[in-house]
Design an enzyme around this catalytic site. Structure first.
Site, PDB file in Angstrom:
ATOM      1  N   HIS A  17      33.456  61.287 -14.970  1.00 13.92           N
ATOM      2  CA  HIS A  17      33.746  62.313 -13.970  1.00 13.92           C
ATOM      3  C   HIS A  17      34.160  63.582 -14.708  1.00 13.92           C
ATOM      4  CE1 HIS A  17      37.634  60.511 -14.952  1.00 13.92           C
ATOM      5  NE2 HIS A  17      38.041  61.766 -14.856  1.00 13.92           N
ATOM      6  N   THR A  75      45.195  60.867 -15.325  1.00 10.69           N
ATOM      7  CA  THR A  75      45.663  62.221 -14.994  1.00 10.69           C
ATOM      8  C   THR A  75      45.661  62.454 -13.486  1.00 10.69           C
ATOM      9  OG1 THR A  75      43.483  63.272 -15.042  1.00 10.69           O
ATOM     10  CG2 THR A  75      44.675  63.085 -17.153  1.00 10.69           C
ATOM     11  N   THR A  76      45.388  61.363 -12.739  1.00 12.00           N
ATOM     12  CA  THR A  76      45.488  61.428 -11.279  1.00 12.00           C
ATOM     13  C   THR A  76      46.395  60.285 -10.832  1.00 12.00           C
ATOM     14  OG1 THR A  76      43.620  59.930 -10.999  1.00 12.00           O
ATOM     15  CG2 THR A  76      43.118  62.286 -10.981  1.00 12.00           C
ATOM     16  N   GLU A 108      41.579  69.774 -18.596  1.00 11.18           N
ATOM     17  CA  GLU A 108      42.913  69.175 -18.456  1.00 11.18           C
ATOM     18  C   GLU A 108      43.657  69.261 -19.787  1.00 11.18           C
ATOM     19  OE1 GLU A 108      42.402  65.254 -16.324  1.00 11.18           O
ATOM     20  OE2 GLU A 108      43.225  66.552 -14.760  1.00 11.18           O
ATOM     21  N   HIS A 115      37.901  63.957  -5.175  1.00 11.90           N
ATOM     22  CA  HIS A 115      38.737  64.484  -6.273  1.00 11.90           C
ATOM     23  C   HIS A 115      37.880  64.989  -7.428  1.00 11.90           C
ATOM     24  CE1 HIS A 115      42.114  62.739  -4.208  1.00 11.90           C
ATOM     25  NE2 HIS A 115      41.582  61.536  -4.268  1.00 11.90           N
ATOM     26  N   HIS A 172      35.344  63.145 -18.634  1.00 14.02           N
ATOM     27  CA  HIS A 172      36.015  61.899 -19.015  1.00 14.02           C
ATOM     28  C   HIS A 172      35.089  60.714 -18.774  1.00 14.02           C
ATOM     29  CE1 HIS A 172      40.065  64.082 -18.192  1.00 14.02           C
ATOM     30  NE2 HIS A 172      39.664  64.244 -19.453  1.00 14.02           N
ATOM     31  N   HIS A 176      36.446  67.558 -14.593  1.00 11.65           N
ATOM     32  CA  HIS A 176      37.503  68.446 -14.107  1.00 11.65           C
ATOM     33  C   HIS A 176      37.041  69.857 -14.423  1.00 11.65           C
ATOM     34  CE1 HIS A 176      40.294  64.977 -13.824  1.00 11.65           C
ATOM     35  NE2 HIS A 176      39.606  64.548 -14.878  1.00 11.65           N
TER      36      HIS A 176
HETATM   37  N1  LIG Z   1      41.325  61.744 -15.592  1.00 11.93           N
HETATM   38  S1  LIG Z   1      41.290  60.153 -15.410  1.00 11.93           S
HETATM   39  O1  LIG Z   1      42.640  59.638 -15.513  1.00 11.93           O
HETATM   40  O2  LIG Z   1      40.345  59.609 -16.369  1.00 11.93           O
HETATM   41  C1  LIG Z   1      40.672  59.802 -13.814  1.00 11.93           C
HETATM   42  C2  LIG Z   1      40.484  60.789 -12.860  1.00 11.93           C
HETATM   43  F1  LIG Z   1      40.832  62.072 -13.093  1.00 11.93           F
HETATM   44  C3  LIG Z   1      39.898  60.501 -11.636  1.00 11.93           C
HETATM   45  F2  LIG Z   1      39.716  61.506 -10.741  1.00 11.93           F
HETATM   46  C4  LIG Z   1      39.507  59.225 -11.332  1.00 11.93           C
HETATM   47  S2  LIG Z   1      38.683  58.942  -9.829  1.00 11.93           S
HETATM   48  O3  LIG Z   1      37.480  59.758  -9.891  1.00 11.93           O
HETATM   49  O4  LIG Z   1      38.462  57.546  -9.655  1.00 11.93           O
HETATM   50  C5  LIG Z   1      39.612  59.542  -8.470  1.00 11.93           C
HETATM   51  C6  LIG Z   1      41.011  59.116  -8.452  1.00 11.93           C
HETATM   52  O5  LIG Z   1      41.313  57.970  -9.110  1.00 11.93           O
HETATM   53  C7  LIG Z   1      39.748  58.188 -12.246  1.00 11.93           C
HETATM   54  N2  LIG Z   1      39.398  56.913 -11.861  1.00 11.93           N
HETATM   55  C8  LIG Z   1      39.781  55.707 -12.539  1.00 11.93           C
HETATM   56  C9  LIG Z   1      41.260  55.404 -12.396  1.00 11.93           C
HETATM   57  C10 LIG Z   1      41.567  54.943 -11.006  1.00 11.93           C
HETATM   58  C11 LIG Z   1      40.867  53.632 -10.729  1.00 11.93           C
HETATM   59  C12 LIG Z   1      39.459  53.595 -11.188  1.00 11.93           C
HETATM   60  C13 LIG Z   1      38.588  52.596 -10.766  1.00 11.93           C
HETATM   61  C14 LIG Z   1      37.258  52.568 -11.183  1.00 11.93           C
HETATM   62  C15 LIG Z   1      36.769  53.578 -12.007  1.00 11.93           C
HETATM   63  C16 LIG Z   1      37.615  54.593 -12.440  1.00 11.93           C
HETATM   64  C17 LIG Z   1      38.938  54.568 -12.067  1.00 11.93           C
HETATM   65  C18 LIG Z   1      40.314  58.504 -13.494  1.00 11.93           C
HETATM   66  F3  LIG Z   1      40.492  57.548 -14.422  1.00 11.93           F
HETATM   67 ZN   LIG Z   2      39.600  62.691 -15.677  1.00 10.22          ZN
END
Ligand SMILES: NS(=O)(=O)c1c(F)c(F)c(S(=O)(=O)CCO)c(N[C@H]2CCCc3ccccc32)c1F
Ligand SMILES: [Zn+2]
Length: 263
Positions: free
Chosen positions: A91, A198-199, A104, A66, A117, A93
Protein backbone atom coordinates in the site's frame (compact mmCIF):
# COMPACT_ATOMS: atom_id res chain seq x y z
CA UNK A 1 -13.20 -1.12 15.30
CA UNK A 2 -13.93 2.60 15.53
CA UNK A 3 -13.28 4.64 12.41
CA UNK A 4 -10.00 6.51 12.55
CA UNK A 5 -8.72 9.18 10.19
CA UNK A 6 -5.54 11.15 9.60
CA UNK A 7 -7.06 14.53 10.44
CA UNK A 8 -9.84 16.00 12.55
CA UNK A 9 -11.56 14.57 15.66
CA UNK A 10 -10.57 10.98 14.79
CA UNK A 11 -7.06 12.04 13.75
CA UNK A 12 -3.73 10.61 14.91
CA UNK A 13 -3.62 12.55 18.20
CA UNK A 14 -6.86 10.75 19.21
CA UNK A 15 -5.98 7.23 18.04
CA UNK A 16 -4.75 6.12 21.50
CA UNK A 17 -8.24 6.55 22.97
CA UNK A 18 -9.46 3.46 21.12
CA UNK A 19 -6.05 1.93 20.27
CA UNK A 20 -3.78 2.14 23.34
CA UNK A 21 -0.62 0.93 21.56
CA UNK A 22 -0.77 4.11 19.42
CA UNK A 23 0.24 6.00 22.60
CA UNK A 24 2.91 3.46 23.52
CA UNK A 25 6.58 2.85 22.73
CA UNK A 26 8.34 1.60 19.60
CA UNK A 27 6.06 3.61 17.31
CA UNK A 28 6.52 4.28 13.60
CA UNK A 29 7.24 6.17 11.45
CA UNK A 30 10.37 8.01 12.62
CA UNK A 31 12.65 10.75 11.34
CA UNK A 32 15.83 8.92 10.30
CA UNK A 33 18.46 11.34 11.61
CA UNK A 34 22.17 10.89 10.78
CA UNK A 35 23.18 11.10 14.44
CA UNK A 36 20.94 8.10 15.28
CA UNK A 37 22.56 5.81 12.72
CA UNK A 38 24.86 2.92 13.54
CA UNK A 39 26.59 0.99 10.76
CA UNK A 40 25.99 -2.75 11.18
CA UNK A 41 28.25 -4.91 8.96
CA UNK A 42 26.14 -7.99 9.77
CA UNK A 43 23.08 -6.61 7.94
CA UNK A 44 22.59 -8.82 4.85
CA UNK A 45 21.11 -7.49 1.58
CA UNK A 46 17.37 -8.02 1.34
CA UNK A 47 16.69 -11.14 -0.77
CA UNK A 48 13.18 -11.57 -2.14
CA UNK A 49 11.62 -14.56 -3.84
CA UNK A 50 8.82 -14.83 -6.44
CA UNK A 51 8.23 -11.08 -6.74
CA UNK A 52 8.17 -11.37 -10.55
CA UNK A 53 4.49 -12.24 -11.04
CA UNK A 54 3.08 -13.45 -14.36
CA UNK A 55 0.37 -11.37 -16.09
CA UNK A 56 -1.70 -14.57 -15.97
CA UNK A 57 -1.98 -14.09 -12.20
CA UNK A 58 -4.65 -11.69 -10.95
CA UNK A 59 -3.97 -9.27 -8.08
CA UNK A 60 -6.70 -7.46 -6.16
CA UNK A 61 -6.27 -3.67 -6.23
CA UNK A 62 -8.44 -2.08 -3.56
CA UNK A 63 -9.41 1.14 -1.80
CA UNK A 64 -9.75 0.31 1.91
CA UNK A 65 -10.56 3.88 2.90
CA UNK A 66 -7.08 4.46 4.33
CA UNK A 67 -4.89 3.64 1.36
CA UNK A 68 -4.72 1.95 -2.01
CA UNK A 69 -3.58 -1.63 -1.50
CA UNK A 70 -2.57 -4.56 -3.65
CA UNK A 71 -3.03 -8.06 -2.23
CA UNK A 72 0.02 -10.29 -2.79
CA UNK A 73 0.31 -14.06 -3.32
CA UNK A 74 1.87 -16.05 -0.47
CA UNK A 75 4.64 -17.46 -2.68
CA UNK A 76 6.24 -13.99 -2.45
CA UNK A 77 8.54 -13.77 0.53
CA UNK A 78 11.74 -12.37 2.03
CA UNK A 79 14.40 -15.08 2.44
CA UNK A 80 17.28 -13.14 4.01
CA UNK A 81 15.81 -12.49 7.49
CA UNK A 82 16.10 -14.85 10.51
CA UNK A 83 12.62 -16.21 9.68
CA UNK A 84 10.75 -16.43 6.38
CA UNK A 85 8.50 -13.38 6.01
CA UNK A 86 5.66 -13.99 3.54
CA UNK A 87 4.11 -11.10 1.60
CA UNK A 88 0.53 -10.06 2.44
CA UNK A 89 -0.12 -6.73 0.72
CA UNK A 90 1.44 -3.49 -0.39
CA UNK A 91 0.00 0.00 0.00
CA UNK A 92 0.99 3.64 -0.21
CA UNK A 93 1.05 6.89 1.77
CA UNK A 94 0.99 10.20 -0.08
CA UNK A 95 0.43 13.95 0.21
CA UNK A 96 -2.03 15.92 -1.90
CA UNK A 97 -2.04 17.87 -5.16
CA UNK A 98 -1.19 21.04 -3.20
CA UNK A 99 1.42 19.32 -1.04
CA UNK A 100 3.65 16.83 -2.87
CA UNK A 101 5.12 15.53 0.40
CA UNK A 102 3.42 12.60 2.05
CA UNK A 103 6.00 10.02 3.06
CA UNK A 104 5.78 8.62 6.60
CA UNK A 105 9.49 8.13 7.24
CA UNK A 106 11.62 11.25 6.79
CA UNK A 107 15.41 11.41 6.36
CA UNK A 108 17.06 14.25 8.29
CA UNK A 109 13.59 15.86 8.33
CA UNK A 110 13.19 15.59 4.53
CA UNK A 111 9.72 14.33 3.70
CA UNK A 112 9.39 12.60 0.32
CA UNK A 113 6.36 12.83 -1.98
CA UNK A 114 5.07 9.38 -1.06
CA UNK A 115 6.08 6.04 0.45
CA UNK A 116 5.31 2.43 -0.45
CA UNK A 117 5.10 -0.36 2.15
CA UNK A 118 5.29 -4.05 1.29
CA UNK A 119 3.85 -5.85 4.34
CA UNK A 120 5.08 -9.38 5.21
CA UNK A 121 4.37 -11.69 8.17
CA UNK A 122 6.58 -14.28 9.88
CA UNK A 123 5.22 -17.45 8.26
CA UNK A 124 7.74 -19.67 10.10
CA UNK A 125 5.91 -18.94 13.35
CA UNK A 126 2.39 -17.73 12.45
CA UNK A 127 -0.24 -19.13 10.02
CA UNK A 128 -1.47 -15.75 8.75
CA UNK A 129 -1.33 -11.96 9.13
CA UNK A 130 -4.06 -11.87 11.80
CA UNK A 131 -2.07 -14.16 14.10
CA UNK A 132 1.20 -12.34 13.39
CA UNK A 133 0.07 -8.70 13.46
CA UNK A 134 0.38 -8.22 17.25
CA UNK A 135 3.53 -10.33 17.88
CA UNK A 136 6.90 -8.63 18.42
CA UNK A 137 8.50 -10.80 15.68
CA UNK A 138 5.32 -10.88 13.61
CA UNK A 139 5.86 -8.48 10.72
CA UNK A 140 8.52 -7.18 8.36
CA UNK A 141 7.72 -4.18 6.17
CA UNK A 142 9.86 -2.97 3.26
CA UNK A 143 9.63 0.81 2.84
CA UNK A 144 10.38 2.66 -0.39
CA UNK A 145 10.62 6.46 -0.49
CA UNK A 146 9.09 8.00 -3.60
CA UNK A 147 10.04 11.29 -5.27
CA UNK A 148 8.38 13.11 -8.19
CA UNK A 149 10.62 12.87 -11.24
CA UNK A 150 10.99 10.39 -14.10
CA UNK A 151 7.90 8.46 -15.23
CA UNK A 152 7.82 4.97 -13.67
CA UNK A 153 6.43 2.23 -15.97
CA UNK A 154 6.18 -0.26 -13.07
CA UNK A 155 3.78 2.02 -11.16
CA UNK A 156 1.67 2.34 -14.32
CA UNK A 157 0.92 -1.40 -14.05
CA UNK A 158 -1.60 -0.59 -11.28
CA UNK A 159 -2.11 3.20 -11.61
CA UNK A 160 -3.87 2.69 -14.95
CA UNK A 161 -6.69 0.91 -13.00
CA UNK A 162 -6.99 3.43 -10.15
CA UNK A 163 -10.19 5.05 -11.47
CA UNK A 164 -11.90 1.69 -10.88
CA UNK A 165 -11.39 1.97 -7.10
CA UNK A 166 -12.27 5.62 -6.50
CA UNK A 167 -14.49 4.86 -3.49
CA UNK A 168 -14.04 2.90 -0.26
CA UNK A 169 -14.36 -0.91 -0.53
CA UNK A 170 -14.13 -0.87 -4.35
CA UNK A 171 -11.81 -3.53 -5.74
CA UNK A 172 -10.61 -4.51 -9.20
CA UNK A 173 -8.52 -7.41 -10.49
CA UNK A 174 -5.28 -6.40 -12.18
CA UNK A 175 -2.80 -8.61 -14.09
CA UNK A 176 0.28 -9.63 -12.10
CA UNK A 177 3.51 -7.77 -12.81
CA UNK A 178 7.08 -7.65 -11.51
CA UNK A 179 6.70 -6.22 -7.98
CA UNK A 180 10.52 -6.11 -7.81
CA UNK A 181 10.35 -3.26 -10.35
CA UNK A 182 8.61 -1.09 -7.72
CA UNK A 183 11.69 -1.35 -5.46
CA UNK A 184 14.94 0.63 -5.86
CA UNK A 185 17.86 -0.92 -7.72
CA UNK A 186 19.94 -1.58 -4.60
CA UNK A 187 18.42 -3.83 -1.93
CA UNK A 188 21.71 -3.88 0.02
CA UNK A 189 21.51 -0.28 1.24
CA UNK A 190 18.85 0.34 3.88
CA UNK A 191 17.93 1.64 7.33
CA UNK A 192 16.70 -0.98 9.87
CA UNK A 193 14.86 -0.46 13.17
CA UNK A 194 12.19 -1.97 15.40
CA UNK A 195 8.86 -0.18 15.15
CA UNK A 196 5.14 -0.50 14.70
CA UNK A 197 2.20 -0.40 12.36
CA UNK A 198 1.75 3.25 11.38
CA UNK A 199 -2.03 2.91 11.55
CA UNK A 200 -4.27 1.73 14.37
CA UNK A 201 -3.93 -0.62 16.17
CA UNK A 202 -0.23 0.52 16.03
CA UNK A 203 1.07 -2.83 17.30
CA UNK A 204 4.87 -2.67 17.97
CA UNK A 205 5.32 -5.72 15.75
CA UNK A 206 7.25 -4.45 12.73
CA UNK A 207 10.86 -4.99 11.69
CA UNK A 208 11.27 -1.96 9.42
CA UNK A 209 13.59 -1.91 6.40
CA UNK A 210 13.63 1.48 4.65
CA UNK A 211 15.73 1.45 1.48
CA UNK A 212 18.35 4.20 1.24
CA UNK A 213 17.59 4.99 -2.39
CA UNK A 214 14.25 6.43 -3.47
CA UNK A 215 12.32 5.65 -6.64
CA UNK A 216 10.64 8.25 -8.86
CA UNK A 217 7.20 8.59 -10.39
CA UNK A 218 6.09 11.37 -12.74
CA UNK A 219 4.10 14.39 -11.55
CA UNK A 220 1.06 13.02 -13.40
CA UNK A 221 1.46 9.61 -11.73
CA UNK A 222 1.72 11.33 -8.34
CA UNK A 223 -1.42 13.37 -9.05
CA UNK A 224 -3.26 10.24 -10.22
CA UNK A 225 -2.51 8.59 -6.86
CA UNK A 226 -3.07 11.73 -4.77
CA UNK A 227 -6.31 12.92 -6.39
CA UNK A 228 -8.15 9.84 -7.69
CA UNK A 229 -9.35 8.32 -4.44
CA UNK A 230 -12.03 9.01 -1.85
CA UNK A 231 -12.47 7.48 1.61
CA UNK A 232 -16.26 7.84 1.25
CA UNK A 233 -18.75 5.53 -0.48
CA UNK A 234 -19.67 5.99 -4.14
CA UNK A 235 -23.24 7.17 -3.53
CA UNK A 236 -22.39 9.63 -0.73
CA UNK A 237 -23.35 13.21 -1.62
CA UNK A 238 -20.23 14.82 -0.06
CA UNK A 239 -17.15 12.82 -1.19
CA UNK A 240 -14.15 12.84 1.19
CA UNK A 241 -10.82 12.93 -0.71
CA UNK A 242 -8.31 10.25 0.37
CA UNK A 243 -4.99 12.08 0.67
CA UNK A 244 -2.41 13.19 3.25
CA UNK A 245 -2.69 9.62 4.60
CA UNK A 246 0.58 9.67 6.54
CA UNK A 247 1.32 9.54 10.28
CA UNK A 248 3.79 12.08 11.66
CA UNK A 249 7.23 10.91 12.86
CA UNK A 250 7.16 9.40 16.38
CA UNK A 251 9.57 9.56 19.33
CA UNK A 252 12.64 7.37 18.82
CA UNK A 253 13.46 7.21 22.57
CA UNK A 254 16.47 4.90 23.09
CA UNK A 255 16.03 3.04 19.80
CA UNK A 256 19.02 2.71 17.48
CA UNK A 257 18.63 2.88 13.70
CA UNK A 258 20.99 0.45 12.01
CA UNK A 259 22.37 1.10 8.53
CA UNK A 260 23.77 -1.46 6.10
CA UNK A 261 26.06 1.05 4.38
CA UNK A 262 28.88 3.47 5.21
CA UNK A 263 28.69 6.97 3.79
N1 LIG B 1 2.02 1.46 7.36
S1 LIG B 1 1.66 -0.04 7.80
O1 LIG B 1 1.79 -0.14 9.24
O2 LIG B 1 2.49 -0.94 7.04
C1 LIG B 1 0.00 -0.35 7.36
C2 LIG B 1 -0.85 0.65 6.91
F1 LIG B 1 -0.45 1.94 6.86
C3 LIG B 1 -2.13 0.36 6.47
F2 LIG B 1 -2.92 1.37 6.03
C4 LIG B 1 -2.60 -0.93 6.49
S2 LIG B 1 -4.17 -1.25 5.82
O3 LIG B 1 -4.09 -0.83 4.43
O4 LIG B 1 -4.51 -2.62 6.03
C5 LIG B 1 -5.39 -0.24 6.57
C6 LIG B 1 -5.37 -0.24 8.03
O5 LIG B 1 -4.83 -1.32 8.64
C7 LIG B 1 -1.79 -1.96 7.00
N2 LIG B 1 -2.33 -3.22 7.05
C8 LIG B 1 -1.77 -4.34 7.76
C9 LIG B 1 -1.85 -4.18 9.26
C10 LIG B 1 -3.26 -4.35 9.73
C11 LIG B 1 -3.73 -5.77 9.46
C12 LIG B 1 -3.36 -6.27 8.11
C13 LIG B 1 -3.95 -7.42 7.59
C14 LIG B 1 -3.62 -7.88 6.31
C15 LIG B 1 -2.72 -7.17 5.53
C16 LIG B 1 -2.13 -6.01 6.02
C17 LIG B 1 -2.42 -5.60 7.30
C18 LIG B 1 -0.48 -1.65 7.41
F3 LIG B 1 0.34 -2.62 7.84
ZN1 LIG C 1 2.10 1.85 5.43
Amino acid sequence: GATWTYNGPEGEHHWSKHYPYCGGAFQSPIDIKSELLRFDPTLRPIEIQNYNLSPNEQLTLGNNGHSVQISLPSKMHISSLPHRYTAAQLHFHWGSSGRPSGSEHTVNSKQYAAEMHVVHFNSDKYPNMSMAVDKSDGLAVLGVLIEVGEFNPAFEQFLRFINGIKYIDQRVQVPGFNIRALLPARLDEFYRYDGSLTTPPCYPSVLWTIFRNHVTISRKQFLDMATALYSSHAQESSPVPLNENFRKPQLVDSRVVLVSFKE
